[in-house]
Design a protein around this motif. Structure first.
Motif, PDB file in Angstrom:
ATOM      1  N   ALA A  29       0.827  -1.207   0.000  1.00  0.00           N
ATOM      2  CA  ALA A  29       0.000   0.000   0.000  1.00  0.00           C
ATOM      3  C   ALA A  29       0.866   1.264   0.000  1.00  0.00           C
ATOM      4  O   ALA A  29       0.431   2.321  -0.451  1.00  0.00           O
ATOM      5  CB  ALA A  29      -0.942   0.002   1.204  1.00  0.00           C
ATOM      6  N   CYS A  30       2.094   1.162   0.500  1.00  0.00           N
ATOM      7  CA  CYS A  30       3.034   2.289   0.522  1.00  0.00           C
ATOM      8  C   CYS A  30       4.055   2.184  -0.603  1.00  0.00           C
ATOM      9  O   CYS A  30       5.085   2.870  -0.574  1.00  0.00           O
ATOM     10  CB  CYS A  30       3.754   2.338   1.865  1.00  0.00           C
ATOM     11  SG  CYS A  30       2.667   2.734   3.226  1.00  0.00           S
ATOM     12  N   GLY A  31       3.800   1.346  -1.562  1.00  0.00           N
ATOM     13  CA  GLY A  31       4.754   1.054  -2.633  1.00  0.00           C
ATOM     14  C   GLY A  31       5.279   2.267  -3.373  1.00  0.00           C
ATOM     15  O   GLY A  31       6.432   2.271  -3.805  1.00  0.00           O
ATOM     16  N   ASP A  32       4.476   3.308  -3.504  1.00  0.00           N
ATOM     17  CA  ASP A  32       4.925   4.511  -4.218  1.00  0.00           C
ATOM     18  C   ASP A  32       6.040   5.234  -3.472  1.00  0.00           C
ATOM     19  O   ASP A  32       6.768   6.031  -4.059  1.00  0.00           O
ATOM     20  CB  ASP A  32       3.759   5.477  -4.434  1.00  0.00           C
ATOM     21  CG  ASP A  32       2.772   4.970  -5.469  1.00  0.00           C
ATOM     22  OD1 ASP A  32       3.113   4.032  -6.227  1.00  0.00           O
ATOM     23  OD2 ASP A  32       1.651   5.519  -5.509  1.00  0.00           O
ATOM     24  N   TYR A  33       6.173   4.970  -2.180  1.00  0.00           N
ATOM     25  CA  TYR A  33       7.173   5.643  -1.357  1.00  0.00           C
ATOM     26  C   TYR A  33       8.414   4.780  -1.103  1.00  0.00           C
ATOM     27  O   TYR A  33       9.391   5.267  -0.548  1.00  0.00           O
ATOM     28  CB  TYR A  33       6.580   6.015   0.001  1.00  0.00           C
ATOM     29  CG  TYR A  33       5.391   6.942  -0.080  1.00  0.00           C
ATOM     30  CD1 TYR A  33       5.535   8.264  -0.482  1.00  0.00           C
ATOM     31  CD2 TYR A  33       4.113   6.494   0.254  1.00  0.00           C
ATOM     32  CE1 TYR A  33       4.457   9.117  -0.544  1.00  0.00           C
ATOM     33  CE2 TYR A  33       3.018   7.345   0.198  1.00  0.00           C
ATOM     34  CZ  TYR A  33       3.194   8.650  -0.206  1.00  0.00           C
ATOM     35  OH  TYR A  33       2.126   9.493  -0.268  1.00  0.00           O
ATOM     36  N   VAL A  34       8.358   3.510  -1.467  1.00  0.00           N
ATOM     37  CA  VAL A  34       9.451   2.590  -1.156  1.00  0.00           C
ATOM     38  C   VAL A  34      10.644   2.844  -2.076  1.00  0.00           C
ATOM     39  O   VAL A  34      10.522   2.807  -3.297  1.00  0.00           O
ATOM     40  CB  VAL A  34       8.999   1.119  -1.259  1.00  0.00           C
ATOM     41  CG1 VAL A  34      10.178   0.168  -1.087  1.00  0.00           C
ATOM     42  CG2 VAL A  34       7.924   0.823  -0.224  1.00  0.00           C
ATOM     43  N   VAL A  35      11.788   3.093  -1.461  1.00  0.00           N
ATOM     44  CA  VAL A  35      13.045   3.251  -2.193  1.00  0.00           C
ATOM     45  C   VAL A  35      13.668   1.876  -2.415  1.00  0.00           C
ATOM     46  O   VAL A  35      14.181   1.575  -3.478  1.00  0.00           O
ATOM     47  CB  VAL A  35      14.024   4.164  -1.413  1.00  0.00           C
ATOM     48  CG1 VAL A  35      15.380   4.230  -2.100  1.00  0.00           C
ATOM     49  CG2 VAL A  35      13.431   5.549  -1.229  1.00  0.00           C
ATOM     50  N   GLY A  36      13.589   1.032  -1.394  1.00  0.00           N
ATOM     51  CA  GLY A  36      14.130  -0.316  -1.488  1.00  0.00           C
ATOM     52  C   GLY A  36      13.652  -1.175  -0.339  1.00  0.00           C
ATOM     53  O   GLY A  36      13.236  -0.663   0.699  1.00  0.00           O
ATOM     54  N   ARG A  37      13.718  -2.473  -0.554  1.00  0.00           N
ATOM     55  CA  ARG A  37      13.240  -3.429   0.444  1.00  0.00           C
ATOM     56  C   ARG A  37      14.115  -4.669   0.381  1.00  0.00           C
ATOM     57  O   ARG A  37      14.468  -5.135  -0.710  1.00  0.00           O
ATOM     58  CB  ARG A  37      11.788  -3.783   0.144  1.00  0.00           C
ATOM     59  CG  ARG A  37      11.223  -4.901   0.963  1.00  0.00           C
ATOM     60  CD  ARG A  37       9.805  -5.180   0.537  1.00  0.00           C
ATOM     61  NE  ARG A  37       9.339  -6.419   1.155  1.00  0.00           N
ATOM     62  CZ  ARG A  37       8.106  -6.848   1.130  1.00  0.00           C
ATOM     63  NH1 ARG A  37       7.180  -6.152   0.502  1.00  0.00           N
ATOM     64  NH2 ARG A  37       7.771  -7.970   1.703  1.00  0.00           N
ATOM     65  N   MET A  38      14.463  -5.206   1.557  1.00  0.00           N
ATOM     66  CA  MET A  38      15.251  -6.434   1.608  1.00  0.00           C
ATOM     67  C   MET A  38      14.698  -7.303   2.731  1.00  0.00           C
ATOM     68  O   MET A  38      14.436  -6.816   3.831  1.00  0.00           O
ATOM     69  CB  MET A  38      16.721  -6.110   1.896  1.00  0.00           C
ATOM     70  CG  MET A  38      17.599  -7.338   2.033  1.00  0.00           C
ATOM     71  SD  MET A  38      19.340  -6.953   2.314  1.00  0.00           S
ATOM     72  CE  MET A  38      19.270  -6.113   3.878  1.00  0.00           C
TER      73      MET A  38
END
Length: 86
Positions: A29-38
């Protein structure tokens, strides 16, 4: 006027796999704000660790961290970069 955003790291620890779908839904739901995820599984402690970097309004980051922390078997903390950098 564009809303001010902040750079933040949200650390998530999941011990209850039954919450994984809800964790992923909140992050998506916050995907537009995600810079990166691990994501890192750590089987010896039955824990899955997720690191998420966001560039988002502070209220979005705080809301996400709070909602994640209410899920069973999930802990979440947000760390904000200082103004102008880390």
């Amino acid at each position: 006027m564009q809303e001010q955003t902040r750079l933040a790291h949200v650390a998530v620890m999941v011990r209850d796999r039954a919450s994984a779908e809800k964790v992923n839904a909140l992050l998506s739901a916050c995907g537009d704000y995600v810079v990166g995820r691990m994501g890192l599984p750590y089987p010896p402690k039955n824990t899955h660790i997720i690191s998420v970097v966001l560039d988002a309004p502070a209220d979005v980051i705080n809301s996400l961290s709070g909602k994640l922390g209410t899920l069973p078997g999930v802990a979440a903390k947000a760390m904000f970069a200082k103004d102008g950098g880390v």
